[in-house]
Design an enzyme around this catalytic site. Structure first.
Site, PDB file in Angstrom:
ATOM      1  N   ASP A   3       2.391 -31.760  25.338  1.00 39.74           N
ATOM      2  CA  ASP A   3       2.051 -32.969  24.588  1.00 39.74           C
ATOM      3  C   ASP A   3       0.542 -33.007  24.514  1.00 39.74           C
ATOM      4  O   ASP A   3      -0.140 -32.711  25.493  1.00 39.74           O
ATOM      5  CB  ASP A   3       2.596 -34.209  25.293  1.00 39.74           C
ATOM      6  CG  ASP A   3       2.532 -35.418  24.376  1.00 39.74           C
ATOM      7  OD1 ASP A   3       2.920 -35.302  23.198  1.00 39.74           O
ATOM      8  OD2 ASP A   3       2.077 -36.483  24.825  1.00 39.74           O
TER       9      ASP A   3
ATOM     10  N   GLY B 110      -3.940 -32.140  11.769  1.00 35.99           N
ATOM     11  CA  GLY B 110      -4.327 -33.335  12.525  1.00 35.99           C
ATOM     12  C   GLY B 110      -5.807 -33.673  12.378  1.00 35.99           C
ATOM     13  O   GLY B 110      -6.333 -33.759  11.261  1.00 35.99           O
ATOM     14  N   TYR B 111      -6.488 -33.830  13.492  1.00 32.93           N
ATOM     15  CA  TYR B 111      -7.892 -34.257  13.501  1.00 32.93           C
ATOM     16  C   TYR B 111      -8.867 -33.081  13.418  1.00 32.93           C
ATOM     17  O   TYR B 111     -10.074 -33.277  13.573  1.00 32.93           O
ATOM     18  CB  TYR B 111      -8.168 -35.089  14.768  1.00 32.93           C
ATOM     19  CG  TYR B 111      -7.295 -36.323  14.885  1.00 32.93           C
ATOM     20  CD1 TYR B 111      -7.646 -37.507  14.244  1.00 32.93           C
ATOM     21  CD2 TYR B 111      -6.098 -36.293  15.614  1.00 32.93           C
ATOM     22  CE1 TYR B 111      -6.839 -38.634  14.329  1.00 32.93           C
ATOM     23  CE2 TYR B 111      -5.281 -37.410  15.705  1.00 32.93           C
ATOM     24  CZ  TYR B 111      -5.661 -38.578  15.061  1.00 32.93           C
ATOM     25  OH  TYR B 111      -4.856 -39.697  15.139  1.00 32.93           O
ATOM     26  N   ASP B 112      -8.374 -31.878  13.189  1.00 27.13           N
ATOM     27  CA  ASP B 112      -9.244 -30.684  13.178  1.00 27.13           C
ATOM     28  C   ASP B 112     -10.487 -30.816  12.283  1.00 27.13           C
ATOM     29  O   ASP B 112     -11.575 -30.422  12.698  1.00 27.13           O
ATOM     30  CB  ASP B 112      -8.445 -29.434  12.754  1.00 27.13           C
ATOM     31  CG  ASP B 112      -7.649 -28.858  13.902  1.00 27.13           C
ATOM     32  OD1 ASP B 112      -7.904 -29.236  15.065  1.00 27.13           O
ATOM     33  OD2 ASP B 112      -6.763 -28.019  13.639  1.00 27.13           O
TER      34      ASP B 112
ATOM     35  N   ARG C 153      -4.950 -26.461  23.785  1.00 33.47           N
ATOM     36  CA  ARG C 153      -3.633 -25.838  23.922  1.00 33.47           C
ATOM     37  C   ARG C 153      -3.758 -24.397  24.411  1.00 33.47           C
ATOM     38  O   ARG C 153      -3.011 -23.949  25.271  1.00 33.47           O
ATOM     39  CB  ARG C 153      -2.885 -25.890  22.593  1.00 33.47           C
ATOM     40  CG  ARG C 153      -1.406 -25.693  22.722  1.00 33.47           C
ATOM     41  CD  ARG C 153      -0.625 -26.228  21.541  1.00 33.47           C
ATOM     42  NE  ARG C 153      -1.416 -26.371  20.354  1.00 33.47           N
ATOM     43  CZ  ARG C 153      -1.866 -27.558  19.897  1.00 33.47           C
ATOM     44  NH1 ARG C 153      -1.558 -28.668  20.501  1.00 33.47           N
ATOM     45  NH2 ARG C 153      -2.619 -27.611  18.825  1.00 33.47           N
TER      46      ARG C 153
HETATM   47  P1  IMP Z   1       1.605 -33.178  19.727  1.00 35.06           P
HETATM   48  O1  IMP Z   1       2.228 -34.290  20.519  1.00 35.06           O
HETATM   49  O2  IMP Z   1       1.102 -32.090  20.580  1.00 35.06           O
HETATM   50  O3  IMP Z   1       2.453 -32.693  18.602  1.00 35.06           O
HETATM   51  O4  IMP Z   1       0.282 -33.769  19.051  1.00 35.06           O
HETATM   52  C1  IMP Z   1       0.176 -35.125  18.693  1.00 35.06           C
HETATM   53  C2  IMP Z   1      -0.924 -35.339  17.695  1.00 35.06           C
HETATM   54  O5  IMP Z   1      -2.200 -35.070  18.284  1.00 35.06           O
HETATM   55  C3  IMP Z   1      -0.868 -34.453  16.452  1.00 35.06           C
HETATM   56  O6  IMP Z   1      -0.012 -34.994  15.491  1.00 35.06           O
HETATM   57  C4  IMP Z   1      -2.323 -34.487  16.010  1.00 35.06           C
HETATM   58  O7  IMP Z   1      -2.611 -35.664  15.313  1.00 35.06           O
HETATM   59  C5  IMP Z   1      -3.068 -34.522  17.331  1.00 35.06           C
HETATM   60  N1  IMP Z   1      -3.418 -33.152  17.769  1.00 35.06           N
HETATM   61  C6  IMP Z   1      -2.923 -32.469  18.837  1.00 35.06           C
HETATM   62  N2  IMP Z   1      -3.459 -31.248  18.919  1.00 35.06           N
HETATM   63  C7  IMP Z   1      -4.289 -31.131  17.860  1.00 35.06           C
HETATM   64  C8  IMP Z   1      -5.114 -30.070  17.388  1.00 35.06           C
HETATM   65  O8  IMP Z   1      -5.181 -28.967  17.929  1.00 35.06           O
HETATM   66  N3  IMP Z   1      -5.821 -30.344  16.278  1.00 35.06           N
HETATM   67  C9  IMP Z   1      -5.790 -31.533  15.614  1.00 35.06           C
HETATM   68  N4  IMP Z   1      -5.023 -32.538  16.001  1.00 35.06           N
HETATM   69  C10 IMP Z   1      -4.272 -32.356  17.128  1.00 35.06           C
END
Ligand code: IMP
Length: 200
Positions: free
Chosen positions: A73, A156-158, A184
């Site tokens: 997460d 996402g926020y990249d 990650r």
């Molecule tokens: P998740 O729970 O790991 O799927 O991530 C939740 C949210 O965090 C994603 O929908 C993105 O908005 C943000 N996020 C997580 N990892 C990244 C990343 O590597 N780049 C950009 N946004 C991220």
């Protein structure tokens, strides 16, 4: 570790994450399969922390599949916004799209008169055995939120996350560059190092 049938189940439906996991775990002498392939159910992310959510998912998939399961997460924390969007990163704005989430982030930052506030991406990653043994790691990467999005890659926020280690935003980085420094990538390499001796 007990016999998990020589398989690790990766509890994600995100193709980019699956590719990263397969690449980093390539030396681990087991077959990697997805939660979808074993018919494991989707798990609601009800935890208050990244670790809680990753643990909920890993335990659910390990129990449903009878194999070692890995779940993660992740999200973005901006200390000047009390660590928002945090565990709510995917659904920060009402629409919950990447574009709307990024807009809300930039609006909140501008409303406080901040320029390039420090931020970090956080990833909690958990491996769970069907018997309930847990391995938990965390990876982080520090950066700054910029006002104008830059770059088309990633998600996402990249595009608004400027990474000083790379000298560019994650939206401008190649996937290999990003994996080398990302939350990650770091979490996954730590977890792979923990699991390798257990699985050989
Ligand atoms: P998740 O729970 O790991 O799927 O991530 C939740 C949210 O965090 C994603 O929908 C993105 O908005 C943000 N996020 C997580 N990892 C990244 C990343 O590597 N780049 C950009 N946004 C991220």
């Amino acid at each position: 570790m007990s016999e998990s049938g020589g398989k690790i189940v990766l509890a994600t439906r995100n193709r980019g994450k699956l590719r990263e996991m397969r690449e980093i775990l390539r030396d681990v002498a087991v077959e990697l399969i997805t939660a979808k392939e074993v018919g494991a159910p989707d798990v609601e992310e009800t935890g208050a922390t990244f670790e809680e959510n990753a643990t909920l998912k890993a335990i659910a998939v390990a129990t449903a599949s009878g194999h070692l399961a890995i779940a993660d997460d992740s999200g973005l924390e901006v200390p000047a916004l009390d660590n928002a969007p945090g565990v709510r990163s995917a659904r920060y704005s009402e629409a919950g799209t990447d574009a709307a989430n990024n807009r809300k982030l930039r609006t909140e930052i501008a409303a406080r008169g901040l320029t390039r506030p420090p931020a970090r991406f956080v990833c909690a990653m958990v491996a769970a055995t069907p018997e309930g043994v847990l391995f938990t790691v965390r990876g982080e990467v520090e950066g700054e939120i910029i006002a104008e999005p830059r770059g088309e890659s990633g998600f996402g926020y990249d595009p608004v996350f400027f990474c000083p280690e790379l000298g560019k935003t994650f939206g401008e980085a190649s996937s290999v560059e990003k994996e080398g420094v990302s939350h990650r990538g770091r979490a996954l390499r730590k977890l792979a190092d923990l699991l390798k001796p257990e699985l050989k």
